[in-house]
Design an enzyme around this catalytic site. Sequence first.
Site, mmCIF file in Angstrom:
data_model
loop_
_atom_site.group_PDB
_atom_site.id
_atom_site.type_symbol
_atom_site.label_atom_id
_atom_site.label_comp_id
_atom_site.label_asym_id
_atom_site.label_seq_id
_atom_site.Cartn_x
_atom_site.Cartn_y
_atom_site.Cartn_z
ATOM 1 N N SER A 1 0.850 -1.181 0.000
ATOM 2 C CA SER A 1 0.000 0.000 0.000
ATOM 3 C C SER A 1 0.889 1.235 0.000
ATOM 4 C CB SER A 1 -0.884 0.004 1.254
ATOM 5 O OG SER A 1 -1.534 1.245 1.439
ATOM 6 N N TYR B 1 -3.877 -0.333 9.861
ATOM 7 C CA TYR B 1 -3.691 -0.682 8.448
ATOM 8 C C TYR B 1 -2.284 -0.307 7.996
ATOM 9 C CZ TYR B 1 -4.421 -0.667 3.384
ATOM 10 O OH TYR B 1 -4.313 -0.912 2.041
#
Length: 260
Positions: free
Chosen positions: A148, A161
């Site tokens: 990510s 996250y």
Amino acid sequence: MTDSVDRFDLSGRVALVIGGTSGIGHAIALGLADAGADVVASSRRIREVAAVAKQIREKGRRSLEITSDVLERGTLENLHAQTMAALGKVDILVNAAGTTKRLPTLEMPETTWRAIMQTNLTGMLRTCQIVAPGMVRQGWGRIINVASLATFVAFFEVAAYGVSKAGVGALTKSLAVELAQHGVCVNAIAPGFFPTELNEMLLENTPRGREVLMRTPMQRYGHLEELVGAAVFLASESASFITGQILAVDGGYLASGVNQ
């Protein structure tokens, strides 16, 4: 004059895509099939697994309908065993299962933190531990993890996250170093902002979404099919000397400082 070899052709390869029935994983699963691979796309829900298997077979590739859950090692072992029995090998592993939740970091329950870590990072470790030994034995393999932008930079109120995806980056590099001598390349793709079921509520017509577009030099979100080329490349012979890398597909987001 000799015939040229298509080093992006995945014909004869078998790919296993974890989290391959929705969003990024689904797009990559179909893209690998288009490039010639037989593809098993797995997730927790049999209806979605069956639907994607049908799409893959319609492309003329082999597939299987097997559910799995990255939180349950036994389901991953069953998925791998059935794939090996039916298709004979796994050449390409894509780890695309993921989850997130927006919460202020100081207020986040430990249960939520652990759940995100278990899915995004520990689940990936489980899958690699189960699938990679077969790649080592055959002397060839490609592992592609979905990282990510949060692997590199922080985003407001999604600390769990971000930490999990930073861990994905570290796991990718560690496995790359350990498996390189066995012919297994381990890399990751770091998508920019691609609206999916996972994040669309955070992006669509929100201040957060407007800030994302302002910070992205291309001034738009990505389309899922724009991730396929990176996945096919990393899965192919063209990437035979590339390992331990995190390839950002982000419209220039990470390169951006001031955009105007």
